[in-house]
Design a protein around this motif. Structure first.
Motif, PDB file in Angstrom:
ATOM      1  N   HIS A  30       0.791  -1.232   0.000  1.00 11.07           N
ATOM      2  CA  HIS A  30       0.000   0.000   0.000  1.00 11.07           C
ATOM      3  C   HIS A  30       0.823   1.282   0.000  1.00 11.07           C
ATOM      4  O   HIS A  30       0.366   2.312  -0.469  1.00 11.07           O
ATOM      5  N   ASP A  31       2.045   1.235   0.503  1.00  9.43           N
ATOM      6  CA  ASP A  31       2.846   2.459   0.535  1.00  9.43           C
ATOM      7  C   ASP A  31       3.924   2.497  -0.545  1.00  9.43           C
ATOM      8  O   ASP A  31       4.701   3.443  -0.619  1.00  9.43           O
ATOM      9  N   THR A  32       3.970   1.480  -1.394  1.00  9.44           N
ATOM     10  CA  THR A  32       5.083   1.408  -2.346  1.00  9.44           C
ATOM     11  C   THR A  32       4.988   2.452  -3.450  1.00  9.44           C
ATOM     12  O   THR A  32       5.973   3.107  -3.764  1.00  9.44           O
ATOM     13  N   VAL A  33       3.787   2.614  -4.031  1.00 11.32           N
ATOM     14  CA  VAL A  33       3.675   3.528  -5.167  1.00 11.32           C
ATOM     15  C   VAL A  33       3.923   4.961  -4.728  1.00 11.32           C
ATOM     16  O   VAL A  33       4.521   5.756  -5.443  1.00 11.32           O
ATOM     17  N   GLU A  34       3.474   5.286  -3.515  1.00 12.28           N
ATOM     18  CA  GLU A  34       3.646   6.647  -3.042  1.00 12.28           C
ATOM     19  C   GLU A  34       5.092   6.930  -2.615  1.00 12.28           C
ATOM     20  O   GLU A  34       5.613   7.999  -2.866  1.00 12.28           O
ATOM     21  N   ASP A  35       5.698   5.964  -1.949  1.00 12.41           N
ATOM     22  CA  ASP A  35       6.980   6.250  -1.300  1.00 12.41           C
ATOM     23  C   ASP A  35       8.211   5.625  -1.945  1.00 12.41           C
ATOM     24  O   ASP A  35       9.328   5.919  -1.555  1.00 12.41           O
ATOM     25  N   THR A  36       8.028   4.728  -2.892  1.00 12.21           N
ATOM     26  CA  THR A  36       9.201   4.074  -3.479  1.00 12.21           C
ATOM     27  C   THR A  36       9.151   4.189  -5.004  1.00 12.21           C
ATOM     28  O   THR A  36       8.262   4.838  -5.551  1.00 12.21           O
ATOM     29  N   ARG A  37      10.086   3.527  -5.662  1.00 16.55           N
ATOM     30  CA  ARG A  37      10.157   3.683  -7.112  1.00 16.55           C
ATOM     31  C   ARG A  37       9.196   2.766  -7.856  1.00 16.55           C
ATOM     32  O   ARG A  37       9.122   2.783  -9.083  1.00 16.55           O
ATOM     33  N   ILE A  38       8.478   1.973  -7.137  1.00 19.78           N
ATOM     34  CA  ILE A  38       7.523   1.070  -7.787  1.00 19.78           C
ATOM     35  C   ILE A  38       6.348   1.864  -8.351  1.00 19.78           C
ATOM     36  O   ILE A  38       5.840   2.783  -7.706  1.00 19.78           O
ATOM     37  N   THR A  39       5.944   1.532  -9.587  1.00 16.58           N
ATOM     38  CA  THR A  39       4.837   2.258 -10.213  1.00 16.58           C
ATOM     39  C   THR A  39       3.583   1.392 -10.279  1.00 16.58           C
ATOM     40  O   THR A  39       3.635   0.178 -10.053  1.00 16.58           O
ATOM     41  N   LEU A  40       2.477   2.043 -10.613  1.00 15.26           N
ATOM     42  CA  LEU A  40       1.221   1.298 -10.764  1.00 15.26           C
ATOM     43  C   LEU A  40       1.320   0.268 -11.881  1.00 15.26           C
ATOM     44  O   LEU A  40       0.760  -0.823 -11.791  1.00 15.26           O
ATOM     45  N   GLU A  41       2.059   0.629 -12.928  1.00 10.39           N
ATOM     46  CA  GLU A  41       2.235  -0.322 -14.039  1.00 10.39           C
ATOM     47  C   GLU A  41       2.945  -1.584 -13.545  1.00 10.39           C
ATOM     48  O   GLU A  41       2.567  -2.692 -13.910  1.00 10.39           O
ATOM     49  N   ASP A  42       3.973  -1.368 -12.713  1.00  3.82           N
ATOM     50  CA  ASP A  42       4.680  -2.532 -12.157  1.00  3.82           C
ATOM     51  C   ASP A  42       3.679  -3.454 -11.469  1.00  3.82           C
ATOM     52  O   ASP A  42       3.668  -4.665 -11.683  1.00  3.82           O
ATOM     53  N   ILE A  43       2.833  -2.846 -10.625  1.00  8.76           N
ATOM     54  CA  ILE A  43       1.873  -3.645  -9.871  1.00  8.76           C
ATOM     55  C   ILE A  43       0.929  -4.372 -10.811  1.00  8.76           C
ATOM     56  O   ILE A  43       0.653  -5.563 -10.654  1.00  8.76           O
ATOM     57  N   GLU A  44       0.462  -3.644 -11.831  1.00  8.63           N
ATOM     58  CA  GLU A  44      -0.474  -4.268 -12.760  1.00  8.63           C
ATOM     59  C   GLU A  44       0.194  -5.418 -13.513  1.00  8.63           C
ATOM     60  O   GLU A  44      -0.401  -6.483 -13.686  1.00  8.63           O
ATOM     61  N   ASN A  45       1.447  -5.208 -13.904  1.00 13.13           N
ATOM     62  CA  ASN A  45       2.153  -6.265 -14.626  1.00 13.13           C
ATOM     63  C   ASN A  45       2.398  -7.495 -13.765  1.00 13.13           C
ATOM     64  O   ASN A  45       2.240  -8.618 -14.215  1.00 13.13           O
ATOM     65  N   ILE A  46       2.780  -7.252 -12.521  1.00 15.64           N
ATOM     66  CA  ILE A  46       3.121  -8.386 -11.667  1.00 15.64           C
ATOM     67  C   ILE A  46       1.872  -9.063 -11.093  1.00 15.64           C
ATOM     68  O   ILE A  46       1.779 -10.276 -11.057  1.00 15.64           O
ATOM     69  N   PHE A  47       0.891  -8.253 -10.664  1.00 17.61           N
ATOM     70  CA  PHE A  47      -0.259  -8.837  -9.955  1.00 17.61           C
ATOM     71  C   PHE A  47      -1.569  -8.779 -10.726  1.00 17.61           C
ATOM     72  O   PHE A  47      -2.359  -9.709 -10.677  1.00 17.61           O
ATOM     73  N   GLY A  48      -1.840  -7.694 -11.401  1.00 18.84           N
ATOM     74  CA  GLY A  48      -3.082  -7.625 -12.158  1.00 18.84           C
ATOM     75  C   GLY A  48      -3.775  -6.283 -12.016  1.00 18.84           C
ATOM     76  O   GLY A  48      -3.350  -5.415 -11.252  1.00 18.84           O
TER      77      GLY A  48
END
Ligand code: MN
Length: 737
Positions: A85-103
């Motif tokens: 929950h805090d990765t997109v806001e506080d780290t370099r992980i993007t929403l696209e990363d999340i969508e690609n990895i998880f859905g």
């Protein structure tokens, strides 16, 4: 030095604890793998971050995920999102990363979580707006809110390491926003904990005092509970039921709240508690009868207060709460609330509806989607108590904002006091401009109708309709006002064109060559602010040109006649009401809606005389004092003591009848006009002065002026009119003429 190896071990321990809490999710190896992937990603992303307390940041997402699983009963998707929950806001992980990895679903939820933290800043004035955003997100996916609540709960549990000013801000926001939200979503134990933690932060000494006193009085409470429940216990056991009885003391926050509200000491509230009977039913089919059987046992021993029986078993609350509540008289003469429910109901009551699907086969997100849809429906369905989710908020949070719905269920927020017309303009300028009236919760209302939260509004339009001057009195929103004004301006411009042609003709006839100077002179003479206004008044006949005979015309110029200065001034003198001339009158003052005669005194600051617009002010020692509405004290009295103002007017006692106006709105039905006039003239012998009506798109909108003897005569007439077929509303018009 931090022992990194040791830390790593501890983090893995925490992760194992999380998996243990996710009983249903870890059964499926694929799901387990996904959770692991989320954990690894979060661990890597947050690896260089530490919390204020100094511990590795990853503890926070793990704890939030664990709350989601254990205390709210959420599934794997939510746990994955909580971990991230805090990765997109506080780290370099993007929403696209999340969508690609998880859905897609996971990306959407995390997007929602990121957005909320963007809007929820700690600015007090934004709180209502925050809530609105949160509600909107709620209708997208409730998990966003549930994870957000879990996030807040963990932050509150660990608030100690924060800076004091930040602590206070977070605590107050928690009380304002998250605790009520948790309550509305049925997360009872989380709501209580959030409240207690906030209080502990805001009033640490008071909190500790209540806590200590509660511990000291525990034995007394327990004795009472066991004495009270022993006959019930025995009886239920004889019936072969499996159950548990416990006393539920009030939370520290609610005790504090009660002490504060009623201004009483701890000793007067500490023994308030409920007794809860939790039944282990054989199956879901016997739950209802089990509850009523227990009720029957309880009331065999103790006299119930019938008025306080609440049956949420037959009709569960909107947030999923099911329980049977009764209040009975104990042997010591004290009322005691008894809550009867099954284990399943208790679980739902404590953890919210999300706990529900735990009881369903197949354990799954699909069950959860059903719940999400239910909540969405709550938000979309404006009827009855289905909306009590927002209803509560409307009462205490949104003094300055209301939430209304389109027939399709779209929510619109408007300032408090907005009318149907405001709503129409909020939908679209075209809808507003052609607005004829509205249906609010399926009832026909005029466009001036004031909306309240939860209303479902359908706008009725007509191509023949256009904005009118008086519409400006009905709207509150800037948008509607500016649209109406600009439309009126456009219309005026159109009309003004004709006036300009008329004036041009006159100028040509009189050989005027200095048009601009001449126009200025005419503006001064007629007291208008612009050439457009001058043209407009010429076009509408308000200004009659009469061959410009009112002016001197010399050298191609329009000039003011000699002595005109006086006339211009005369124009500025306000008109004195002329209605009092002639006929001897016997004016008396009457008060209130019922036009009663009461004792009064005329205020010496403005000395009203018959015919003046007046109001009554209820003084503390001298009864009613009557002031002119334009008295210099009026504004102050009206704004500070609105509740002491009484409607007051002069009436002519010598006249037996009074002229009054009625606005009638209805569905146009053949013969409706005939039926209305018939009721007025034949049935009640009321004299009608005029009847104007408009009919568009099947809506009948009429104004009747009638002479009546008094208020009861009038209300009699109104109730007869309401019986005419098609008539929906009859309102008295206060302002005549
Ligand atoms: Mn967080």
């Amino acid at each position: 030095m931090v022992d990194l190896e040791k830390e790593k071990k501890e983090i893995l321990e925490a992760y194992k604890g999380l998996l243990k809490a996710a009983k249903h999710s870890k059964k499926d190896p694929a799901t387990k793998k996904r959770i692991r992937k989320a954990f690894d990603l979060a661990l890597e992303a947050h690896k260089d971050m530490r919390r204020k307390s100094g511990e590795p940041y990853i503890y926070h997402p793990i704890a939030v995920a664990r709350i989601c699983a254990e205390e709210i009963g959420l599934g794997a998707t939510s746990m994955i999102c909580a971990l991230l929950h805090d990765t997109v806001e506080d780290t370099r992980i993007t929403l696209e990363d999340i969508e690609n990895i998880f859905g897609k679903k996971e990306a959407l939820i995390i997007d929602g979580l990121t957005k909320i933290s963007g809007v929820v800043d700690y600015n007090v004035s934004l709180q209502a707006e925050n809530f609105r955003k949160i509600l909107l997100t709620l209708s997208e996916d409730v998990r966003v809110i549930l994870i957000k609540i879990a996030d807040r709960l963990h932050n509150m549990r660990t608030i100690g390491s924060m800076r004091r000013d930040k602590q206070l801000k977070i605590a107050s926001e928690t009380l304002f926003l998250y605790a009520p939200l948790a309550h509305r979503l049925g997360l009872h134990s989380i709501k209580s904990e959030l409240e207690d933690l906030s209080l502990q932060c805001q009033e640490p000494e008071m909190f500790e005092e209540i806590q200590t006193k509660l511990e000291k009085t525990q034995a007394v409470r327990e004795r009472f509970i066991s004495k009270f429940s022993s006959p019930i216990k025995k009886s239920l056991e004889e019936k072969g039921m499996k159950f548990e009885i416990k006393g539920r003391p009030k939370s520290i926050y609610s005790i504090w709240n009660k002490m504060n509200k009623k201004n009483v000491p701890f000793e007067e509230v500490y023994d308030l508690f409920a007794i809860r009977i939790i039944i282990d039913s054989e199956s879901e089919d016997t739950e209802k009868s089990d509850c009523w059987q227990a009720y029957s046992v309880v009331t065999d021993y103790y006299q119930p207060n019938i008025e306080r029986l609440r049956d949420w078993v037959s009709a569960p609350k909107a947030n999923g709460y099911e329980s049977l509540h009764t209040t009975v008289m104990s042997p010591t003469g004290k009322w005691v609330e008894v809550q009867i429910r099954t284990r399943r109901m208790d679980d739902i009551a404590e953890k919210g509806f999300a706990a529900h699907w735990k009881y369903k086969e197949g354990g799954a997100e699909s069950q959860f989607d059903i719940w999400i849809n239910q909540v969405r429906e709550l938000l979309e369905n404006s009827e009855g108590n289905a909306l009590d989710l927002i209803d509560d908020f409307k009462l205490n949070l949104f003094a300055e904002e209301i939430y209304v719905f389109t027939p399709e269920g779209d929510m619109k927020s408007l300032p408090y006091g907005s009318s149907a017309l405001d709503f129409a303009f909020a939908v679209h300028t075209q809808v507003g401009s052609s607005c004829l009236g509205a249906k609010v919760n399926n009832k026909l209302v005029p466009l001036s109708y004031t909306l309240t939260s939860g209303d479902q509004v359908e706008i009725l339009t007509s191509t023949k309709q256009k904005p009118k001057e008086d519409w400006l009195n009905y709207v509150k929103t800037h948008r509607a006002k500016s649209r109406i004004k600009s439309s009126l301006k456009e219309e005026r411009k159109e009309i003004a064109k004709e006036g300009q042609l008329m004036l041009d003709k006159e100028f040509k006839k009189n050989k005027i060559s200095y048009e601009n100077i001449s126009l200025k002179t005419m503006q001064t003479y007629y007291k208008v602010s612009s050439p457009i206004e001058l043209y407009y008044q010429i076009a509408t006949g308000k200004i009659k040109l009469k061959g410009l005979k009112e002016f001197d015309i010399k050298n191609g110029l329009v000039r003011l006649k000699r002595g005109i200065q006086n006339r211009v001034q005369k124009y500025l003198i306000p008109k004195r009401s002329s209605s009092k001339k002639g006929m001897p009158k016997n004016d008396v003052l009457v008060f209130g809606d019922n036009m009663e005669k009461l004792d009064y005194k005329l205020a010496s600051c403005c000395n009203p005389i018959p015919g003046d617009e007046v109001f009554g002010f209820i003084t503390i020692n001298e009864g009613i004092k009557v002031h002119k509405t334009n008295c210099s004290n009026a504004v102050q009295l009206m704004s500070n003591y609105a509740y002491r103002i009484i409607k007051t007017r002069w009436i002519d006692e010598s006249k037996m009848e009074f002229l009054t106006g009625l606005k009638i709105i209805g569905i146009d039905d053949k013969g409706i006009v005939n039926n209305i006039t018939q009721v007025i003239s034949n049935e009640l012998n009321v004299n009608m002065r005029s009847l104007n009506f408009d009919s568009h798109d099947g809506i009948f909108d009429g104004t009747v002026m009638v002479f009546v003897q008094d208020i009861s005569h009038l209300s009699n007439l109104i109730s007869k009119l309401l019986k005419v077929k098609g008539v929906q509303r009859v309102d008295r018009i206060d302002k005549i003429g």
